[in-house]
Enzyme design. Sequence first.
Site, PDB file in Angstrom:
ATOM      1  N   ASP A   7      70.679  28.340  54.301  1.00 47.94           N
ATOM      2  CA  ASP A   7      69.637  28.929  53.465  1.00 47.94           C
ATOM      3  C   ASP A   7      68.873  29.913  54.357  1.00 47.94           C
ATOM      4  O   ASP A   7      69.324  30.236  55.469  1.00 47.94           O
ATOM      5  CB  ASP A   7      68.745  27.843  52.838  1.00 47.94           C
ATOM      6  CG  ASP A   7      67.865  27.110  53.857  1.00 47.94           C
ATOM      7  OD1 ASP A   7      68.009  27.362  55.072  1.00 47.94           O
ATOM      8  OD2 ASP A   7      67.046  26.281  53.437  1.00 47.94           O
ATOM      9  N   CYS A  64      70.131  24.565  57.678  1.00 48.78           N
ATOM     10  CA  CYS A  64      68.888  24.803  56.941  1.00 48.78           C
ATOM     11  C   CYS A  64      67.756  24.496  57.917  1.00 48.78           C
ATOM     12  O   CYS A  64      67.991  24.423  59.124  1.00 48.78           O
ATOM     13  CB  CYS A  64      68.818  23.985  55.647  1.00 48.78           C
ATOM     14  SG  CYS A  64      68.591  22.209  55.816  1.00 48.78           S
ATOM     15  N   THR A  66      65.826  21.743  58.436  1.00 50.80           N
ATOM     16  CA  THR A  66      65.974  20.442  59.095  1.00 50.80           C
ATOM     17  C   THR A  66      67.431  20.019  59.254  1.00 50.80           C
ATOM     18  O   THR A  66      67.722  19.092  60.012  1.00 50.80           O
ATOM     19  CB  THR A  66      65.301  19.340  58.244  1.00 50.80           C
ATOM     20  OG1 THR A  66      65.908  19.357  56.938  1.00 50.80           O
ATOM     21  CG2 THR A  66      63.801  19.564  58.120  1.00 50.80           C
ATOM     22  N   HIS A  97      84.987   9.073  64.566  1.00 48.32           N
ATOM     23  CA  HIS A  97      84.936   7.861  63.744  1.00 48.32           C
ATOM     24  C   HIS A  97      84.785   8.123  62.250  1.00 48.32           C
ATOM     25  O   HIS A  97      85.251   7.326  61.442  1.00 48.32           O
ATOM     26  CB  HIS A  97      83.771   6.970  64.199  1.00 48.32           C
ATOM     27  CG  HIS A  97      84.035   6.312  65.523  1.00 48.32           C
ATOM     28  ND1 HIS A  97      83.207   5.345  66.049  1.00 48.32           N
ATOM     29  CD2 HIS A  97      85.028   6.487  66.438  1.00 48.32           C
ATOM     30  CE1 HIS A  97      83.689   4.934  67.226  1.00 48.32           C
ATOM     31  NE2 HIS A  97      84.788   5.629  67.486  1.00 48.32           N
ATOM     32  N   HIS A 132      89.337   3.358  61.735  1.00 46.72           N
ATOM     33  CA  HIS A 132      88.342   4.244  61.122  1.00 46.72           C
ATOM     34  C   HIS A 132      88.833   4.819  59.794  1.00 46.72           C
ATOM     35  O   HIS A 132      88.031   5.125  58.921  1.00 46.72           O
ATOM     36  CB  HIS A 132      87.968   5.363  62.095  1.00 46.72           C
ATOM     37  CG  HIS A 132      87.423   4.826  63.382  1.00 46.72           C
ATOM     38  ND1 HIS A 132      86.244   4.123  63.449  1.00 46.72           N
ATOM     39  CD2 HIS A 132      87.934   4.843  64.636  1.00 46.72           C
ATOM     40  CE1 HIS A 132      86.036   3.741  64.694  1.00 46.72           C
ATOM     41  NE2 HIS A 132      87.049   4.156  65.443  1.00 46.72           N
TER      42      HIS A 132
HETATM   43  C1  RB5 Z   1      63.236  25.488  53.412  1.00 45.94           C
HETATM   44  O1  RB5 Z   1      61.891  25.791  53.572  1.00 45.94           O
HETATM   45  C2  RB5 Z   1      63.508  24.079  53.897  1.00 45.94           C
HETATM   46  O2  RB5 Z   1      62.939  23.164  53.023  1.00 45.94           O
HETATM   47  C3  RB5 Z   1      64.997  23.852  54.030  1.00 45.94           C
HETATM   48  O3  RB5 Z   1      65.532  24.790  54.889  1.00 45.94           O
HETATM   49  C4  RB5 Z   1      65.439  22.515  54.593  1.00 45.94           C
HETATM   50  O4  RB5 Z   1      64.736  22.195  55.739  1.00 45.94           O
HETATM   51  C5  RB5 Z   1      65.511  21.399  53.642  1.00 45.94           C
HETATM   52  O5  RB5 Z   1      65.933  20.273  53.972  1.00 45.94           O
END
Ligand code: RB5
Length: 146
Positions: A7, A64, A66, A97, A132
């Site tokens: 994203d 993304c 996180t 695994h 596995h």
């Molecule tokens: C975008 O702001 C953020 O929410 C997205 O990149 C991600 O971290 C979601 O899990």
Amino acid sequence: MIALGSDHAGFPLKEAIKKYLDGEGVEYIDCGAYDTQSCDYPLQAEKTCLKVLNGECEKAVLCCGTGIGISMAANKVKGIRAACCSDYFSAKYTRMHNDANVLCLGARVIGEGAALELVNVFLNTEFEGGRHQRRIDQITELENKY
Ligand code: RB5
């Protein structure tokens, strides 16, 4: 062939991964995002994972903010085993695994250098099979059951 997707938050890291793969001579398909304009990670995850499902790509790397949201979305796609990793050991063992076929990274969580190490070990580690495989089959059964 590797599928890459992100994203807006993951876009800068995806670009760094592209540069890295260029240096390694690894071919990839960039499924977007193509800039930092806000977009939705579930849609990006779907677009990228379809490249793995249709056999065009053997694995994918998703980014993304996180790494979590995009991994949650990717894991809703049947046949995708996505692992959100921030450390080397997990990126290695999720191949050995779990036979993970998608690596998810948090661009706001780990630095670029560490991320590229994770990409490297993820792409170059083989699934161990054996006991596995039975557990992977059980994951597939769960996928088909609910
Ligand atoms: C975008 O702001 C953020 O929410 C997205 O990149 C991600 O971290 C979601 O899990």
